[in-house]
Design an enzyme around this catalytic site. Structure first.
Site, PDB file in Angstrom:
ATOM      1  N   GLU A   1      40.488  34.879  38.478  1.00  0.00           N
ATOM      2  CA  GLU A   1      39.491  34.462  39.484  1.00  0.00           C
ATOM      3  C   GLU A   1      39.713  35.156  40.824  1.00  0.00           C
ATOM      4  OE1 GLU A   1      36.829  33.402  37.736  1.00  0.00           O
ATOM      5  OE2 GLU A   1      36.604  33.426  39.891  1.00  0.00           O
TER       6      GLU A   1
HETATM    7  C1  LIG Z   1      44.777  34.876  30.769  1.00  0.00           C
HETATM    8  C2  LIG Z   1      43.710  35.608  31.515  1.00  0.00           C
HETATM    9  C3  LIG Z   1      42.416  35.108  31.530  1.00  0.00           C
HETATM   10  C4  LIG Z   1      41.400  35.804  32.194  1.00  0.00           C
HETATM   11  N1  LIG Z   1      40.102  35.354  32.123  1.00  0.00           N
HETATM   12  C5  LIG Z   1      39.102  36.145  32.606  1.00  0.00           C
HETATM   13  C6  LIG Z   1      37.727  35.813  32.373  1.00  0.00           C
HETATM   14  O1  LIG Z   1      37.408  34.780  31.776  1.00  0.00           O
HETATM   15  N2  LIG Z   1      36.777  36.670  32.819  1.00  0.00           N
HETATM   16  C7  LIG Z   1      37.083  37.817  33.483  1.00  0.00           C
HETATM   17  O2  LIG Z   1      36.175  38.553  33.842  1.00  0.00           O
HETATM   18  N3  LIG Z   1      38.371  38.154  33.733  1.00  0.00           N
HETATM   19  C8  LIG Z   1      39.380  37.346  33.307  1.00  0.00           C
HETATM   20  N4  LIG Z   1      40.686  37.693  33.523  1.00  0.00           N
HETATM   21  C9  LIG Z   1      40.984  38.890  34.283  1.00  0.00           C
HETATM   22  C10 LIG Z   1      41.501  38.592  35.684  1.00  0.00           C
HETATM   23  O3  LIG Z   1      40.474  38.080  36.476  1.00  0.00           O
HETATM   24  C11 LIG Z   1      42.126  39.889  36.224  1.00  0.00           C
HETATM   25  O4  LIG Z   1      43.346  40.061  35.529  1.00  0.00           O
HETATM   26  C12 LIG Z   1      42.335  39.846  37.720  1.00  0.00           C
HETATM   27  O5  LIG Z   1      41.105  39.875  38.386  1.00  0.00           O
HETATM   28  C13 LIG Z   1      43.194  41.010  38.216  1.00  0.00           C
HETATM   29  O6  LIG Z   1      42.745  42.224  37.711  1.00  0.00           O
HETATM   30  P1  LIG Z   1      43.769  43.199  36.974  1.00  0.00           P
HETATM   31  O7  LIG Z   1      44.499  42.427  35.952  1.00  0.00           O
HETATM   32  O8  LIG Z   1      43.040  44.401  36.550  1.00  0.00           O
HETATM   33  O9  LIG Z   1      44.841  43.573  38.067  1.00  0.00           O
HETATM   34  P2  LIG Z   1      44.683  44.718  39.180  1.00  0.00           P
HETATM   35  O10 LIG Z   1      43.339  44.630  39.800  1.00  0.00           O
HETATM   36  O11 LIG Z   1      45.127  46.001  38.606  1.00  0.00           O
HETATM   37  O12 LIG Z   1      45.740  44.219  40.250  1.00  0.00           O
HETATM   38  C14 LIG Z   1      47.152  44.444  40.110  1.00  0.00           C
HETATM   39  C15 LIG Z   1      47.827  44.092  41.435  1.00  0.00           C
HETATM   40  O13 LIG Z   1      47.314  44.938  42.476  1.00  0.00           O
HETATM   41  C16 LIG Z   1      46.752  44.167  43.518  1.00  0.00           C
HETATM   42  N5  LIG Z   1      45.544  44.820  44.011  1.00  0.00           N
HETATM   43  C17 LIG Z   1      44.496  45.269  43.285  1.00  0.00           C
HETATM   44  N6  LIG Z   1      43.559  45.783  44.098  1.00  0.00           N
HETATM   45  C18 LIG Z   1      44.008  45.643  45.353  1.00  0.00           C
HETATM   46  C19 LIG Z   1      43.484  45.969  46.646  1.00  0.00           C
HETATM   47  N7  LIG Z   1      42.284  46.519  46.798  1.00  0.00           N
HETATM   48  N8  LIG Z   1      44.243  45.676  47.720  1.00  0.00           N
HETATM   49  C20 LIG Z   1      45.462  45.105  47.583  1.00  0.00           C
HETATM   50  N9  LIG Z   1      45.998  44.777  46.401  1.00  0.00           N
HETATM   51  C21 LIG Z   1      45.280  45.035  45.300  1.00  0.00           C
HETATM   52  C22 LIG Z   1      46.433  42.814  42.902  1.00  0.00           C
HETATM   53  O14 LIG Z   1      46.415  41.770  43.867  1.00  0.00           O
HETATM   54  C23 LIG Z   1      47.557  42.663  41.889  1.00  0.00           C
HETATM   55  O15 LIG Z   1      48.707  42.155  42.507  1.00  0.00           O
HETATM   56  C24 LIG Z   1      41.716  36.988  32.899  1.00  0.00           C
HETATM   57  C25 LIG Z   1      43.030  37.463  32.907  1.00  0.00           C
HETATM   58  C26 LIG Z   1      44.010  36.808  32.216  1.00  0.00           C
HETATM   59  C27 LIG Z   1      45.403  37.385  32.204  1.00  0.00           C
END
Ligand SMILES: Cc1cc2nc3c(=O)[nH]c(=O)nc-3n(C[C@H](O)[C@H](O)[C@H](O)COP(=O)(O)OP(=O)(O)OC[C@H]3O[C@@H](n4cnc5c(N)ncnc54)[C@H](O)[C@@H]3O)c2cc1C
Length: 610
Positions: free
Chosen positions: A444
């Site tokens: 989220e």
């Molecule tokens: C169990 C589970 C359930 C989920 N359910 C859903 C769902 O129902 N629907 C859905 O759409 N998604 C879902 N997700 C996805 C979830 O919303 C994402 O994992 C989350 O938004 C983070 O994206 P990412 O994993 O690609 O991490 P990244 O975006 O790669 O982030 C990695 C790290 O970098 C930091 N970061 C990234 N961009 C920036 C920035 N611009 N500035 C500073 N820091 C930054 C982040 O804060 C984090 O610490 C789910 C994930 C999991 C693990």
């Protein structure tokens, strides 16, 4: 074992925040406190008797994927059926859509009970509720008939599909495409990952709410549109049609919420996936999805409170029973009687930190929901007050999401500490709580994305009026109670902490105006923590003032259990202010100090290891 504290919940709802004021307003006059209490009791029974007992077995069994079909743990389909028989899912949905039209402030409590009993199970109805709310708000009458009604009846479930392999926090990088076919129908093609409830065996159909880019639309979030993409097509007369070319590629094996299926979904691999443009409006996807995301952000904060509360109450029960060591007062006497660990000062410190945070966070979430209820209820009659309440709900949303998520993990960790070795093994529920809680700070919008939302958008919206009202309420509280016997020192400390928050805000403005945007992002997360802890201190002290009055009445009636309950409230507030709140001054120093080491350290300076 799932435990809840209804006395504490009722105090927050009715004695402190006076949620019953809502029943005086037209929007909620069809309900009464008695009816809401009956629904809360029903929710607690369901949580204790139905989903609570499935929590640990569901964690061990997890979900399965075979022949392209996902199965949930034993007992989940039956629990789903019973949930919809009781109608708990539709409590806050509008009456015209077939719901109870209940206040969100009560909805928060219902969600807390369900998530505390079984976080993974609650993901399925939680997402269905969010998708149903989205359709109710933006969908056409035909969408309501085809999708919303079966969702509220428990025949269809819902999801939110944003994340893709290259588009996590950066939603604007979405690559899923939509090609116009006819009317509001588009061909959808793309892959979504990490989709909660993406596939399962609880319902006849699943309604995916999918963000995609219509061919030729601009890049970034502005070019995104929202589509209803059912797993099986639904004819206009409501009959189920063919499978809609949505394939479950895999499900994740993960740290926590293992009974919640997290799926990778391929849309349109066979070129036959159709989606319906929500509300017939292209490029409005992000605005529409924000409705679901804001609801989900509050819901994730509530998940945090739920797990934290269950962890706290289990640790408390254990601490009352586990005998170990003797009182420090008899430390020289090897024959001194063994005492329950709750008698040791350090265990009391851990328990009181948990209690103060759980109760403070619950108050914060209910207050946010109450603001949202009042905003909706006053919309037609008092635009000014409605705007104030909407602004406060807006301001508090990232704080509830991020702080409650972080603290859920911290409180589960403290609960394990109270148990000692027994907490580290599977015989007790707290190790699962810790694993389940970690996801709250990630999905989220990660907690840092919440902090950016707070500092870059929420503080400045309505020309800073939301923040000004927030601070002036704290200022008025401090003025009114600064000489209150028994709490004067703590009220004074709140005033100083609010001053620290204002100085931290001033530093942010200075970074913004001098173009030091990196510095803003560097301190955004500590700033959110400062604001959250000032908010909690205010709410806990406000609750303590109410509790003092309750205690006086209970003493007159010689009602010892109530006297102790109210004393507990006062102690929780004092503890939070004296043990937790001082940390805001250290964070303030870091924020205004504008140290650049995290920015200036060369990448290779982190380590030469590869
Ligand atoms: C169990 C589970 C359930 C989920 N359910 C859903 C769902 O129902 N629907 C859905 O759409 N998604 C879902 N997700 C996805 C979830 O919303 C994402 O994992 C989350 O938004 C983070 O994206 P990412 O994993 O690609 O991490 P990244 O975006 O790669 O982030 C990695 C790290 O970098 C930091 N970061 C990234 N961009 C920036 C920035 N611009 N500035 C500073 N820091 C930054 C982040 O804060 C984090 O610490 C789910 C994930 C999991 C693990």
């Amino acid at each position: 074992m799932f435990k809840a504290d209804l006395r504490a919940i009722r105090f927050t709802l009715y004695d402190h925040l006076k949620v019953q004021q809502l029943f005086e307003l037209d929007a909620f006059s069809h309900l009464s406190r008695e009816e809401c209490d009956a629904i809360i009791d029903q929710g607690l029974r369901f949580a204790t008797e139905v989903t609570g007992p499935l929590n640990a077995p569901g964690d061990r069994a997890g979900c399965g994927l075979a022949d392209g079909r996902v199965t949930t743990p034993p007992g989940f389909p039956e629990a789903w059926r019973r949930l919809f028989e009781l109608g708990l899912m539709s409590f806050t949905m509008p009456v015209k859509a077939g719901g109870f039209g209940g206040p969100r402030a009560i909805g928060v409590v219902l969600a807390e009970l369900q998530s505390g009993a079984n976080t993974a199970f609650q993901m399925y109805p939680g997402l269905t509720h969010g998708a149903a709310d989205l359709l109710e708000t933006f969908g056409s009458p035909l969408d309501h008939e085809r999708f919303l009604a079966p969702m509220l009846a428990g025949r269809f479930a819902g999801t939110m599909c944003l994340t893709e392999p290259h588009a996590g926090s950066d939603v604007g990088a979405t690559r899923t495409r939509a090609r116009h076919l006819e009317g509001d129908v588009y061909a959808i093609q793309g892959t979504k990952i990490f989709i909660s409830s993406g596939d399962h065996d609880l319902t006849e159909n699943i309604v995916h709410m999918v963000l995609a880019r219509i061919e030729g639309a601009p890049p970034g979030t502005k070019g995104l549109s929202l589509f209803i993409v059912p797993k099986r097509w639904v004819e206009e007369d409501g009959r189920l049609g063919e499978p809609n070319d949505v394939t479950t590629v895999s499900i994740e094996h993960k740290l926590g919420i293992r009974a919640s299926a997290t799926a990778t979904l391929a849309f349109g691999d066979g070129g036959r996936c159709r989606g319906i443009l929500v509300g017939g409006r292209p490029h409005e996807g992000m605005r529409q999805m924000f409705r679901m995301m804001n609801g989900a952000r509050l819901a994730v904060g509530v998940q945090g409170i739920a797990v934290a509360s269950a962890a706290y109450l289990n640790a408390l029960a254990y601490a009352r029973e586990r005998l170990q060591g003797s009182s420090v007062r008899h430390f020289k006497d090897p024959n001194a009687p063994r005492v329950p660990i709750i008698e040791h000062a350090d265990v009391r410190r851990l328990l009181l930190e948990m209690k103060a945070k759980v109760e403070g966070m619950r108050t914060l979430a209910v207050k946010l929901a109450l603001h949202a209820d009042l905003a909706a209820a006053l919309q037609a009659t008092d635009e000014g007050r409605a705007a104030y309440h909407e602004g406060q709900a807006d301001l508090l949303t990232p704080i509830v999401k991020a702080y409650c998520a972080d603290q859920a993990f911290r409180i589960a960790e403290l609960a394990i500490q109270v148990y000692g070795g027994a907490g580290y093994v599977e015989d007790h529920p707290v190790e699962q709580y810790l694993r389940d809680a970690k996801i709250f700070s990630i999905y989220e919008g990660t907690n840092h994305i919440q902090a950016l939302d707070l500092v870059a958008r929420k503080l400045q919206s309505r020309g800073g009026a939301n923040l000004a009202s927030f601070l002036s309420e704290i200022g008025e509280f401090v003025e009114r109670h600064r000489a209150r016997p028994g709490l004067a020192a703590e009220v004074g400390a709140l005033g100083e902490a609010a001053g620290a928050l204002q100085r931290a805000g001033g530093a942010l403005i200075e970074f913004f105006t001098s173009g030091r945007l990196e510095q803003v992002t560097l301190v955004a997360s500590p700033f959110l923590e400062v604001m959250a802890e000032v908010t909690l201190a205010h709410l806990l002290l406000d609750a303590a003032v109410v509790a003092e009055a309750g205690r006086a009445a209970a003493e007159e009636e010689h009602h010892q259990e109530e006297v102790d309950f109210y004393r507990g409230k006062v102690m929780a507030a004092k503890f939070f202010v004296n043990f937790v709140l001082p940390g805001v001054h250290a964070k303030l120093a870091a924020i205004v100090g504008a140290d650049r080491s995290a920015l200036d350290i060369p990448d290779a300076g982190f380590s030469t290891a590869r």
